[in-house]
Enzyme design. Structure first.
Site, PDB file in Angstrom:
ATOM      1  N   SER A   1     -14.628   0.311   1.157  1.00 27.73           N
ATOM      2  CA  SER A   1     -14.585   0.993   2.442  1.00 27.73           C
ATOM      3  C   SER A   1     -14.313   2.471   2.217  1.00 27.73           C
ATOM      4  O   SER A   1     -14.013   2.907   1.094  1.00 27.73           O
ATOM      5  CB  SER A   1     -13.505   0.400   3.336  1.00 27.73           C
ATOM      6  OG  SER A   1     -12.270   1.013   3.047  1.00 27.73           O
ATOM      7  N   LYS A   2     -14.402   3.216   3.298  1.00 28.96           N
ATOM      8  CA  LYS A   2     -14.248   4.680   3.237  1.00 28.96           C
ATOM      9  C   LYS A   2     -12.939   5.103   2.586  1.00 28.96           C
ATOM     10  O   LYS A   2     -12.847   6.179   2.026  1.00 28.96           O
ATOM     11  CB  LYS A   2     -14.312   5.252   4.648  1.00 28.96           C
ATOM     12  CG  LYS A   2     -15.672   5.780   4.990  1.00 28.96           C
ATOM     13  CD  LYS A   2     -15.601   6.629   6.226  1.00 28.96           C
ATOM     14  CE  LYS A   2     -16.763   7.611   6.227  1.00 28.96           C
ATOM     15  NZ  LYS A   2     -17.012   8.205   7.497  1.00 28.96           N
ATOM     16  N   ARG A   3     -11.936   4.230   2.709  1.00 27.40           N
ATOM     17  CA  ARG A   3     -10.638   4.572   2.129  1.00 27.40           C
ATOM     18  C   ARG A   3     -10.731   4.735   0.611  1.00 27.40           C
ATOM     19  O   ARG A   3      -9.880   5.322  -0.016  1.00 27.40           O
ATOM     20  CB  ARG A   3      -9.610   3.493   2.473  1.00 27.40           C
ATOM     21  CG  ARG A   3      -8.812   3.821   3.716  1.00 27.40           C
ATOM     22  CD  ARG A   3      -7.978   2.660   4.138  1.00 27.40           C
ATOM     23  NE  ARG A   3      -8.828   1.519   4.478  1.00 27.40           N
ATOM     24  CZ  ARG A   3      -8.698   0.312   3.980  1.00 27.40           C
ATOM     25  NH1 ARG A   3      -7.780   0.057   3.089  1.00 27.40           N
ATOM     26  NH2 ARG A   3      -9.500  -0.668   4.375  1.00 27.40           N
TER      27      ARG A   3
END
Ligand code: GLU
Length: 489
Positions: free
Chosen positions: A259-261
């Site tokens: 994910s973007k994290r």
């Protein structure tokens, strides 16, 4: 059966690498079956509307070089639609969903639900305490069709829900996962139509895949648990279900969904950093699919021939930036120099190393520069840091060995003969430069590392780097002489 597949992103504004891989596998599957690959936009969640998002995503897909045959396209910067099964943007298909929801309401497979937000929240809380899957309690199931019609006409806010049968197994076959069964006990009376008149994803996806004659639904595994609902909808609509194929997730190093994290996850991020689309596409092709032979580098055409869903695994592939970097540096070495220079220019401009709209001579020089440096970078955004030595008048001498060579007797001995020899080179080319240096090696007796290391340090500040003769050529006569002349004697 003719193969028709689709990529159906929601307009979030960026294409996640997982989405890009879904698009790629759909494309490859269509190609390998002489089929059609279309692009549909699933924008029924109007709250999430982002200006320009669609254009961005279409642009990214074009950049990646995964073209679709039908559906929503970007032509001359404008969003257009091609094909006879449109509209291909869900928000433009509202009357179609309305018509089909009526059918379901008439046949008793769907019902109006008038429950307030507060009531639904309370039900959810109760369900949570029971520790089961939070489900709607069926409160409005028993409202008669007549009464519901009346209430709806009186503008009472409502949604339409799917009326699932009790304790019934829903089964389907997934090409990757095999047989999947889910009991309706574990499923919810899914909202099909929202109070704003928009369908939910679950309803729209079924209606559209049917009307667009999709033969295979190839999508991410996050949709696997929703598929029984879809399969049930096909049943009650009296439609044949497409074949379902759920692709494994792309994972990060902790084996959690990427994910973007975890940093860069969008195709746009990689584009911005100066990855080549063919490298990214090649890399993600291998995240879930394994070729028969031990080959790693594939052109898109090769992938079209070799790809098969049978060789897509159930378990997720780990996204490994190091591997992607390796792949990209491989492609950077192969790419045509003219294209490489074009790709490099925006990075050099952004770093303030060159002005915009460089002339042809400058472009030729940039080609040489990138030819020298492409071996030492993984992506083009690393270029300015490596290139600055070619633009600055002063150079920094690296700590350690470089400092020793910079102060060495060898360099002191070489200084004057180097200036002398290089000043006389008229045709400033790698080969002539090399030739002019030969006699100095003979005269001074300094050869190999004792010659090249001090010279490289004097000109670049580093002990190691790309081909030194090319470096000298690209630095240019003036800069080389200046650097030599300013050396301590
Ligand atoms: N709109 C969904 C998404 O963006 C597509 C799911 C599907 O392919 O059915 O993930």
């Amino acid at each position: 059966m003719s193969v028709r597949v689709r990529f159906a992103p929601s307009p979030t504004g960026f294409v996640h690498v997982g989405g890009l891989r879904t698009a790629l596998y759909n494309y490859l599957f269509a190609k390998s079956h002489n089929g059609t690959y279309l692009l549909r936009i699933e924008d029924t969640d109007q709250e999430r509307y982002v200006q320009g998002a669609l254009e961005n995503m279409l642009d990214s897909l074009m950049w990646a070089g995964i073209p679709h045959d039908e559906g929503v396209m970007l032509k001359d910067g404008k969003v257009v639609e091609e094909g006879d099964k449109g509209p291909y943007i869900q928000s433009q298909r509202l009357p179609i969903y309305q018509k089909h929801i009526e059918t379901l309401l008439e046949s008793g497979h769907a019902y109006h639900c008038f429950c307030s937000k507060e009531r639904l929240e309370a039900v959810r809380e109760q369900e949570r305490q029971k520790k089961g899957t939070p489900r709607y309690d069926g409160h409005c199931r028993s409202i008669s069709r007549e009464e519901a019609k009346q209430k709806a006409q009186n503008a009472e806010s409502n949604v339409v829900r799917l009326k699932l049968p009790e304790k019934t197994d829903i089964q389907f076959h997934d090409l990757i996962r095999g047989n999947v069964t889910m009991n309706t006990e574990d499923m919810d009376d899914q909202v099909l139509m929202k109070s704003d008149g928009y369908p939910t994803y679950h309803f729209a996806v079924v209606v559209d895949d049917h009307l667009m004659e999709i033969s295979h639904v190839i999508r991410g595994e996050e949709w696997l648990s929703s598929t029984p609902k879809h399969v049930y909808l096909y049943q009650v609509m009296g439609w044949e279900s497409p074949i379902h194929v759920h692709l494994p997730n792309i994972l990060n190093h902790d084996r959690k969904k990427l994910s973007k994290r975890h940093g860069d996850v969008a195709a746009e991020d990689f584009r911005r950093k100066g990855y080549l689309p063919e490298a990214l596409v090649n890399y993600i092709a291998l995240l879930g699919w394994s070729p028969k032979e031990n080959q790693e580098v594939f052109t898109l055409e090769e992938l079209e021939h070799q790809f098969s869903l049978e060789r897509v695994s159930k378990s997720g592939g780990v996204f490994d930036v190091k591997k992607l970097n390796w792949m990209n540096s491989h492609y950077l070495r192969e790419v045509d120099l003219n294209r490489l220079a074009d790709l490099a220019i925006p990075h050099l401009e952004k770093a303030g190393l060159i002005r915009e709209s460089s002339s042809e001579t400058e472009k030729e020089w940039i080609q040489n520069l990138t030819a020298v440096l492409r071996e030492s970078i993984d992506c083009l955004s690393e270029l300015p840091a490596k290139a600055s030595v070619f633009f600055r008048d002063d150079i920094e001498i690296e700590e350690g060995e470089a400092q020793e060579w910079f102060r060495s007797d060898e360099l002191k001995t070489l200084k004057e003969p180097l200036i002398e020899a290089l000043r006389n080179v008229d045709d400033w080319q790698e080969s002539t430069i090399k030739k002019s240096l030969k006699p100095i090696q003979k005269e001074t007796g300094l050869k190999g590392p004792n010659f090249f290391k001090p010279l490289r340090v004097a000109l670049t500040g580093n002990v190691h780097g790309p081909d030194l003769m090319l470096v000298i050529q690209v630095l240019g006569k003036e800069r080389v002489l200046k650097r030599l002349e300013t050396l301590p004697s």
